[in-house]
Enzyme design. Sequence first.
Site, PDB file in Angstrom:
ATOM      1  N   HIS A  72      13.995  24.847  63.263  1.00  0.00           N
ATOM      2  CA  HIS A  72      13.992  26.312  63.424  1.00  0.00           C
ATOM      3  C   HIS A  72      13.033  26.940  62.424  1.00  0.00           C
ATOM      4  O   HIS A  72      13.184  26.752  61.224  1.00  0.00           O
ATOM      5  CB  HIS A  72      15.407  26.876  63.220  1.00  0.00           C
ATOM      6  CG  HIS A  72      16.279  26.704  64.422  1.00  0.00           C
ATOM      7  ND1 HIS A  72      17.391  27.466  64.658  1.00  0.00           N
ATOM      8  CD2 HIS A  72      16.187  25.855  65.474  1.00  0.00           C
ATOM      9  CE1 HIS A  72      17.945  27.098  65.804  1.00  0.00           C
ATOM     10  NE2 HIS A  72      17.245  26.111  66.309  1.00  0.00           N
ATOM     11  N   TYR A 200      22.180  36.449  62.962  1.00  0.00           N
ATOM     12  CA  TYR A 200      23.172  36.975  62.024  1.00  0.00           C
ATOM     13  C   TYR A 200      23.275  38.473  62.313  1.00  0.00           C
ATOM     14  O   TYR A 200      22.282  39.187  62.189  1.00  0.00           O
ATOM     15  CB  TYR A 200      22.710  36.783  60.577  1.00  0.00           C
ATOM     16  CG  TYR A 200      22.743  35.353  60.085  1.00  0.00           C
ATOM     17  CD1 TYR A 200      21.710  34.466  60.364  1.00  0.00           C
ATOM     18  CD2 TYR A 200      23.809  34.883  59.316  1.00  0.00           C
ATOM     19  CE1 TYR A 200      21.735  33.152  59.902  1.00  0.00           C
ATOM     20  CE2 TYR A 200      23.845  33.575  58.850  1.00  0.00           C
ATOM     21  CZ  TYR A 200      22.805  32.721  59.144  1.00  0.00           C
ATOM     22  OH  TYR A 200      22.843  31.429  58.689  1.00  0.00           O
ATOM     23  N   PRO A 292      30.106  30.857  53.861  1.00  0.00           N
ATOM     24  CA  PRO A 292      29.144  30.173  54.730  1.00  0.00           C
ATOM     25  C   PRO A 292      27.931  31.014  55.144  1.00  0.00           C
ATOM     26  O   PRO A 292      27.018  30.496  55.790  1.00  0.00           O
ATOM     27  CB  PRO A 292      29.979  29.784  55.956  1.00  0.00           C
ATOM     28  CG  PRO A 292      31.153  30.699  55.936  1.00  0.00           C
ATOM     29  CD  PRO A 292      31.406  31.053  54.514  1.00  0.00           C
ATOM     30  N   LYS A 296      24.864  27.367  52.851  1.00  0.00           N
ATOM     31  CA  LYS A 296      24.517  26.609  51.643  1.00  0.00           C
ATOM     32  C   LYS A 296      25.531  25.530  51.236  1.00  0.00           C
ATOM     33  O   LYS A 296      25.237  24.718  50.354  1.00  0.00           O
ATOM     34  CB  LYS A 296      24.323  27.573  50.453  1.00  0.00           C
ATOM     35  CG  LYS A 296      23.065  28.410  50.554  1.00  0.00           C
ATOM     36  CD  LYS A 296      21.834  27.577  50.232  1.00  0.00           C
ATOM     37  CE  LYS A 296      20.545  28.229  50.659  1.00  0.00           C
ATOM     38  NZ  LYS A 296      19.947  27.691  51.888  1.00  0.00           N
ATOM     39  N   TYR A 384      16.836  30.758  51.913  1.00  0.00           N
ATOM     40  CA  TYR A 384      17.492  30.195  53.091  1.00  0.00           C
ATOM     41  C   TYR A 384      16.992  28.781  53.372  1.00  0.00           C
ATOM     42  O   TYR A 384      17.782  27.878  53.649  1.00  0.00           O
ATOM     43  CB  TYR A 384      17.271  31.101  54.312  1.00  0.00           C
ATOM     44  CG  TYR A 384      18.188  30.765  55.471  1.00  0.00           C
ATOM     45  CD1 TYR A 384      19.400  31.437  55.638  1.00  0.00           C
ATOM     46  CD2 TYR A 384      17.848  29.774  56.392  1.00  0.00           C
ATOM     47  CE1 TYR A 384      20.250  31.123  56.693  1.00  0.00           C
ATOM     48  CE2 TYR A 384      18.697  29.455  57.445  1.00  0.00           C
ATOM     49  CZ  TYR A 384      19.891  30.128  57.591  1.00  0.00           C
ATOM     50  OH  TYR A 384      20.740  29.812  58.636  1.00  0.00           O
TER      51      TYR A 384
HETATM   52  P1  RFL Z   1      34.289  17.585  52.077  1.00  0.00           P
HETATM   53  O1  RFL Z   1      33.525  17.667  53.337  1.00  0.00           O
HETATM   54  O2  RFL Z   1      35.467  18.449  51.895  1.00  0.00           O
HETATM   55  O3  RFL Z   1      34.707  16.061  51.912  1.00  0.00           O
HETATM   56  C1  RFL Z   1      35.612  15.639  50.921  1.00  0.00           C
HETATM   57  C2  RFL Z   1      36.288  14.386  51.400  1.00  0.00           C
HETATM   58  O4  RFL Z   1      37.211  13.948  50.399  1.00  0.00           O
HETATM   59  C3  RFL Z   1      38.430  13.593  51.003  1.00  0.00           C
HETATM   60  N1  RFL Z   1      39.500  13.743  49.983  1.00  0.00           N
HETATM   61  C4  RFL Z   1      40.029  12.723  49.304  1.00  0.00           C
HETATM   62  N2  RFL Z   1      39.803  11.407  49.340  1.00  0.00           N
HETATM   63  C5  RFL Z   1      40.521  10.617  48.512  1.00  0.00           C
HETATM   64  N3  RFL Z   1      41.464  11.099  47.659  1.00  0.00           N
HETATM   65  C6  RFL Z   1      41.728  12.420  47.578  1.00  0.00           C
HETATM   66  N4  RFL Z   1      42.642  12.901  46.727  1.00  0.00           N
HETATM   67  C7  RFL Z   1      41.003  13.296  48.432  1.00  0.00           C
HETATM   68  N5  RFL Z   1      41.000  14.628  48.612  1.00  0.00           N
HETATM   69  C8  RFL Z   1      40.093  14.888  49.560  1.00  0.00           C
HETATM   70  C9  RFL Z   1      38.572  14.536  52.175  1.00  0.00           C
HETATM   71  O5  RFL Z   1      39.436  14.007  53.190  1.00  0.00           O
HETATM   72  C10 RFL Z   1      37.121  14.635  52.648  1.00  0.00           C
HETATM   73  O6  RFL Z   1      36.808  13.673  53.636  1.00  0.00           O
HETATM   74  O7  RFL Z   1      33.347  17.833  50.795  1.00  0.00           O
HETATM   75  P2  RFL Z   1      31.818  17.430  50.551  1.00  0.00           P
HETATM   76  O8  RFL Z   1      31.571  15.993  50.946  1.00  0.00           O
HETATM   77  O9  RFL Z   1      31.483  17.883  49.183  1.00  0.00           O
HETATM   78  O10 RFL Z   1      30.973  18.263  51.604  1.00  0.00           O
HETATM   79  C11 RFL Z   1      30.934  19.650  51.502  1.00  0.00           C
HETATM   80  C12 RFL Z   1      30.797  20.280  52.867  1.00  0.00           C
HETATM   81  O11 RFL Z   1      31.740  19.715  53.751  1.00  0.00           O
HETATM   82  C13 RFL Z   1      31.022  21.766  52.801  1.00  0.00           C
HETATM   83  O12 RFL Z   1      30.318  22.335  51.715  1.00  0.00           O
HETATM   84  C14 RFL Z   1      30.560  22.487  54.044  1.00  0.00           C
HETATM   85  O13 RFL Z   1      31.180  22.007  55.202  1.00  0.00           O
HETATM   86  C15 RFL Z   1      30.896  23.967  53.885  1.00  0.00           C
HETATM   87  N6  RFL Z   1      30.774  24.640  55.134  1.00  0.00           N
HETATM   88  C16 RFL Z   1      29.549  24.966  55.555  1.00  0.00           C
HETATM   89  N7  RFL Z   1      28.458  24.641  54.812  1.00  0.00           N
HETATM   90  C17 RFL Z   1      27.217  24.929  55.246  1.00  0.00           C
HETATM   91  O14 RFL Z   1      26.240  24.562  54.582  1.00  0.00           O
HETATM   92  N8  RFL Z   1      27.037  25.593  56.443  1.00  0.00           N
HETATM   93  C18 RFL Z   1      28.094  25.927  57.225  1.00  0.00           C
HETATM   94  O15 RFL Z   1      27.884  26.439  58.287  1.00  0.00           O
HETATM   95  C19 RFL Z   1      29.409  25.633  56.804  1.00  0.00           C
HETATM   96  N9  RFL Z   1      30.472  25.933  57.567  1.00  0.00           N
HETATM   97  C20 RFL Z   1      31.894  24.926  55.895  1.00  0.00           C
HETATM   98  C21 RFL Z   1      31.710  25.567  57.134  1.00  0.00           C
HETATM   99  C22 RFL Z   1      33.193  24.576  55.473  1.00  0.00           C
HETATM  100  C23 RFL Z   1      34.285  24.851  56.249  1.00  0.00           C
HETATM  101  N10 RFL Z   1      35.583  24.499  55.721  1.00  0.00           N
HETATM  102  C24 RFL Z   1      35.717  23.884  54.428  1.00  0.00           C
HETATM  103  C25 RFL Z   1      36.799  24.753  56.291  1.00  0.00           C
HETATM  104  C26 RFL Z   1      32.790  25.826  57.953  1.00  0.00           C
HETATM  105  C27 RFL Z   1      34.077  25.467  57.525  1.00  0.00           C
HETATM  106  C28 RFL Z   1      35.172  25.765  58.485  1.00  0.00           C
HETATM  107  C1  PHB Z   2      26.975  26.846  61.870  1.00  0.00           C
HETATM  108  O1  PHB Z   2      26.189  26.516  62.763  1.00  0.00           O
HETATM  109  O2  PHB Z   2      28.152  26.420  61.840  1.00  0.00           O
HETATM  110  C2  PHB Z   2      26.528  27.790  60.813  1.00  0.00           C
HETATM  111  C3  PHB Z   2      25.190  28.140  60.738  1.00  0.00           C
HETATM  112  C4  PHB Z   2      24.761  29.022  59.748  1.00  0.00           C
HETATM  113  C5  PHB Z   2      25.681  29.534  58.855  1.00  0.00           C
HETATM  114  C6  PHB Z   2      27.013  29.168  58.921  1.00  0.00           C
HETATM  115  C7  PHB Z   2      27.446  28.291  59.918  1.00  0.00           C
HETATM  116  O3  PHB Z   2      25.258  30.410  57.896  1.00  0.00           O
END
Ligand code: RFL
Ligand code: PHB
Length: 389
Positions: A72, A200, A292, A296, A384
């Site tokens: 993109h 957005y 989100p 980032k 971004y």
């Molecule tokens: P994660 O993905 O939470 O993975 C952590 C892993 O550790 C396990 N765990 C354990 N394992 C052993 N012992 C324990 N005591 C443990 N406790 C937990 C868990 O089961 C899990 O598998 O962290 P990690 O790897 O640092 O990755 C971070 C990302 O996942 C997170 O920053 C993003 O997903 C945040 N996020 C988004 N980030 C973006 O850049 N763009 C997005 O669009 C975006 N959308 C989101 C998101 C996070 C969301 N959450 C947390 C609900 C949307 C959602 C809905």
């Molecule tokens: C997504 O595709 O889930 C998404 C993309 C951009 C954002 C947050 C979530 O800023």
Amino acid sequence: MRTKVAIIGGGPSGLLLGQLLMKRGIDNVILERRTRAHVLGRIRAGVLEVGFVELMHQAGVSARMQREGFIHDGIEIAHGERMFRIDFQKLVRRPVVVYGQTEVTRDLYAARDEAGGETIHEAEDVAIHGADGDAPYVTFTKDGEKCRLDCEFIAGCDGFHGASRPTIPANLRREYEKAYPFGWMGVLSETPPANRELIYSCSEHGFALCSMRRENLSRYYVQCPLSDSPDDWPDDRFWDELKRRLPAPVAERLVTGPSIEKSIAPLRSFVSEPMQWGRLFLCGDASHIVPPTGAKGLNTAASDVHYLHSALGAWYDRGDEAELAGYSARALSRIWKAERFSWWMTNLLHRFPEQSGFDLKIQAAELDYLANSTAAQKALAENYVGLPY
Ligand code: RFL
Ligand code: PHB
């Protein structure tokens, strides 16, 4: 059991770190609390910075991303009926890649299997011992049996609710937090995306985002009250509300369909300092959370992994301790810039319950400035697509 680096958490941070370390011949074991199916069932981030893409190349797991990811060159910002584009290529000469976190995780698990890396799923009661000394170890329960993993370093990649961060004594930790008074209701549907690029949208009814995963798989979000649950959002209500928050031409061409996943995420900014204690190093959500809006979360996890794998490499290759000692300061310097950007994007685009008439005018003026100023657009674009590592 013995390994060099015990990695707690098999989400994107832990898997990416594990793969990069394996590439350098540094053996590691991943302890994950959940099943692999559970980890792969999470629908989360969708936008990858160039730095993340580069790490996937380095880790040798970029083939499918290169084939299936969308490049993109910009995003659209809508304000009421007005819509303008932030042209990343023109402003900063770098794109982002749209490729879901679920797919990233799937590719990393496949590569780990192929390389023979050990991952212990359903590891319960994980506890870290002796991180402030020279002989750290991790205990856990697997199938009812107590196990011990001796190691040289521990990477805490276990997300916001994990066991790693609380291992750092409370008197040495400082936490900074901001909770926003709303969440995002997210829907995944097997429909063609509303637009070629992300939209957005800041509307008088609240924020909305049009994103995507694949040609026939769309991801949409609407800002919602924290008290809502997905049951409050039957599909029809979700589509009607989304359309209300988009400029009319976009709403008219929006293709709706049954949702295949629905969830609500609260919005929060959080940083815990420092990110290391003795031989324990935190990465990703274990140490910091962003709302989100700036896309980032996953990308800051990746920059931590970059700094940590480089520091561990310097230690194992040359006995160089300086990078390890400087890990927290180096990672936090980039984290706080991502925190600032995510906070700014969130303020720019959402409706806040306490917003006064004055606040709304300022928000509108800022959006108008952004629509017309190359300097403002460049600042958005630079952040971004991702600041350099
Ligand atoms: P994660 O993905 O939470 O993975 C952590 C892993 O550790 C396990 N765990 C354990 N394992 C052993 N012992 C324990 N005591 C443990 N406790 C937990 C868990 O089961 C899990 O598998 O962290 P990690 O790897 O640092 O990755 C971070 C990302 O996942 C997170 O920053 C993003 O997903 C945040 N996020 C988004 N980030 C973006 O850049 N763009 C997005 O669009 C975006 N959308 C989101 C998101 C996070 C969301 N959450 C947390 C609900 C949307 C959602 C809905
Ligand atoms: C997504 O595709 O889930 C998404 C993309 C951009 C954002 C947050 C979530 O800023």
